[in-house]
Design a protein around this motif. Structure first.
Motif, PDB file in Angstrom:
ATOM      1  N   PRO A 191       0.834  -1.204   0.000  1.00 30.83           N
ATOM      2  CA  PRO A 191       0.000   0.000   0.000  1.00 30.83           C
ATOM      3  C   PRO A 191       0.867   1.252   0.000  1.00 30.83           C
ATOM      4  CG  PRO A 191      -0.028  -1.022   2.158  1.00 30.83           C
ATOM      5  CD  PRO A 191       0.728  -1.951   1.245  1.00 30.83           C
ATOM      6  N   GLU A 192       0.334   2.248  -0.696  1.00 32.33           N
ATOM      7  CA  GLU A 192       1.045   3.522  -0.727  1.00 32.33           C
ATOM      8  C   GLU A 192       0.853   4.219   0.609  1.00 32.33           C
ATOM      9  OE1 GLU A 192      -0.132   5.830  -4.058  1.00 32.33           O
ATOM     10  OE2 GLU A 192       0.135   4.178  -5.460  1.00 32.33           O
ATOM     11  N   PRO A 193       1.824   5.034   0.998  1.00 32.00           N
ATOM     12  CA  PRO A 193       1.665   5.739   2.272  1.00 32.00           C
ATOM     13  C   PRO A 193       0.482   6.700   2.184  1.00 32.00           C
ATOM     14  CG  PRO A 193       3.609   6.526   1.093  1.00 32.00           C
ATOM     15  CD  PRO A 193       3.068   5.356   0.338  1.00 32.00           C
ATOM     16  N   GLU A 194      -0.206   6.816   3.303  1.00 30.32           N
ATOM     17  CA  GLU A 194      -1.379   7.679   3.341  1.00 30.32           C
ATOM     18  C   GLU A 194      -0.960   9.135   3.319  1.00 30.32           C
ATOM     19  OE1 GLU A 194      -4.170   6.810   6.397  1.00 30.32           O
ATOM     20  OE2 GLU A 194      -4.020   4.665   6.076  1.00 30.32           O
ATOM     21  N   VAL A 195      -1.664   9.893   2.499  1.00 28.28           N
ATOM     22  CA  VAL A 195      -1.408  11.326   2.402  1.00 28.28           C
ATOM     23  C   VAL A 195      -2.613  12.024   3.018  1.00 28.28           C
ATOM     24  CG1 VAL A 195      -1.029  13.245   0.818  1.00 28.28           C
ATOM     25  CG2 VAL A 195      -0.106  10.979   0.280  1.00 28.28           C
ATOM     26  N   PRO A 196      -2.388  12.868   3.964  1.00 31.47           N
ATOM     27  CA  PRO A 196      -3.544  13.543   4.565  1.00 31.47           C
ATOM     28  C   PRO A 196      -4.242  14.422   3.526  1.00 31.47           C
ATOM     29  CG  PRO A 196      -1.487  14.504   5.360  1.00 31.47           C
ATOM     30  CD  PRO A 196      -1.127  13.323   4.520  1.00 31.47           C
ATOM     31  N   GLU A 197      -5.559  14.317   3.513  1.00 38.06           N
ATOM     32  CA  GLU A 197      -6.337  15.112   2.566  1.00 38.06           C
ATOM     33  C   GLU A 197      -6.522  16.510   3.111  1.00 38.06           C
ATOM     34  OE1 GLU A 197      -9.957  13.304   1.314  1.00 38.06           O
ATOM     35  OE2 GLU A 197      -9.049  11.325   1.209  1.00 38.06           O
ATOM     36  N   PRO A 198      -6.498  17.491   2.228  1.00 43.85           N
ATOM     37  CA  PRO A 198      -6.732  18.847   2.718  1.00 43.85           C
ATOM     38  C   PRO A 198      -8.191  18.980   3.152  1.00 43.85           C
ATOM     39  CG  PRO A 198      -6.565  18.842   0.324  1.00 43.85           C
ATOM     40  CD  PRO A 198      -6.246  17.453   0.808  1.00 43.85           C
TER      41      PRO A 198
END
Length: 187
Positions: free
Chosen positions: A87-94
Motif C-alpha cells: 500500500p502507498e503511504p497515506e497522504v492527509p487530505e486537505p
C-alpha cells in the motif's frame, strides 16, 4: 399403444444422439506449463537395467527374488499467488469546507379538489370509456362477420362491462354538474 412405442423410440433416439454429442464434443487443450516450471522439472530417471540372470542349482527350490519396481517420481506443480501489493503511504487530505446547508423550499399545499375539478375528471374518464365502447362494438361486429362466435361473446362481455361503467360515470357527471351549477341534486 403405437404412440407409446413411438415416444419411447423417440426418447431413446434423443438419448443416443445426446450421448454421441457428449462423446465427440471437443475437449479443451490442457494449459502448457510455464517455462520456469519446465526448467525446474526433475529429469526422468535412467531406464532400469534388466536384472541379471543367475543360474540356479537344480536341487534348489527357492523362488527367484522379486525385482523391485521403480516408479517415476511425481512432479507437483504449485501455482504461486501474485505478490501482495504494497500500500502507498497515506497522504492527509486537505480539509474542504462546505457551505452551510440551505433551507429547503416550502412544499406548496395541494390545490383543493373542487367540484369543478371532479367534474372535469369524470368527464374525461367518461370520454375514454365511450371511446373503448365504440372500439369494442366495432370489434364485436368484425368477429361476428368472420364467424368467430366465441370471440364475439368475449368482446360482448367486455362491452357490457364498459357500458355499465359508462352509465355510472354519466350519473356522476350529472350529479357533479348540478353541484357546480348550483342546482341541488335530485336524490
Amino acid at each position: 399403444m403405437r404412440i407409446r412405442y413411438r415416444l419411447i423410440l423417440t426418447g431413446a433416439g434423443v438419448l443416443v444422439v445426446a450421448l454421441g454429442a457428449v462423446e465427440f464434443w471437443p475437449q479443451p487443450e490442457p494449459e502448457p506449463l510455464p517455462a520456469a516450471l519446465l526448467a525446474m522439472a526433475v529429469p526422468p530417471p535412467p531406464p532400469a537395467q534388466p536384472p541379471r540372470i543367475v543360474p540356479v542349482k537344480a536341487h534348489s527350490v527357492a523362488p527367484p527374488a522379486p525385482v523391485p519396481r521403480q516408479e517415476a517420481p511425481q512432479v507437483t506443480v504449485a501455482r504461486m499467488a501474485p505478490e501482495p501489493e504494497v500500500p502507498e503511504p497515506e497522504v492527509p487530505e486537505p480539509e474542504v469546507s462546505f457551505p452551510p446547508p440551505e433551507d429547503n423550499d416550502d412544499i406548496e399545499p395541494e390545490l383543493p379538489q373542487t367540484a369543478q375539478w371532479e367534474l372535469e375528471k369524470m368527464a374525461r374518464l367518461a370520454a375514454l370509456v365511450e371511446r373503448d365502447v365504440v372500439r369494442l362494438a366495432r370489434e364485436r361486429e368484425d368477429a361476428v362477420a368472420r364467424g368467430d362466435v366465441q370471440r364475439g361473446e368475449q368482446i360482448d362481455a367486455l362491452l357490457q362491462r364498459n357500458l355499465g361503467q359508462l352509465r355510472e360515470l354519466h350519473d356522476e357527471v350529472r350529479r357533479l354538474a348540478e353541484v357546480v351549477n348550483g342546482v341541488a341534486p335530485a336524490d
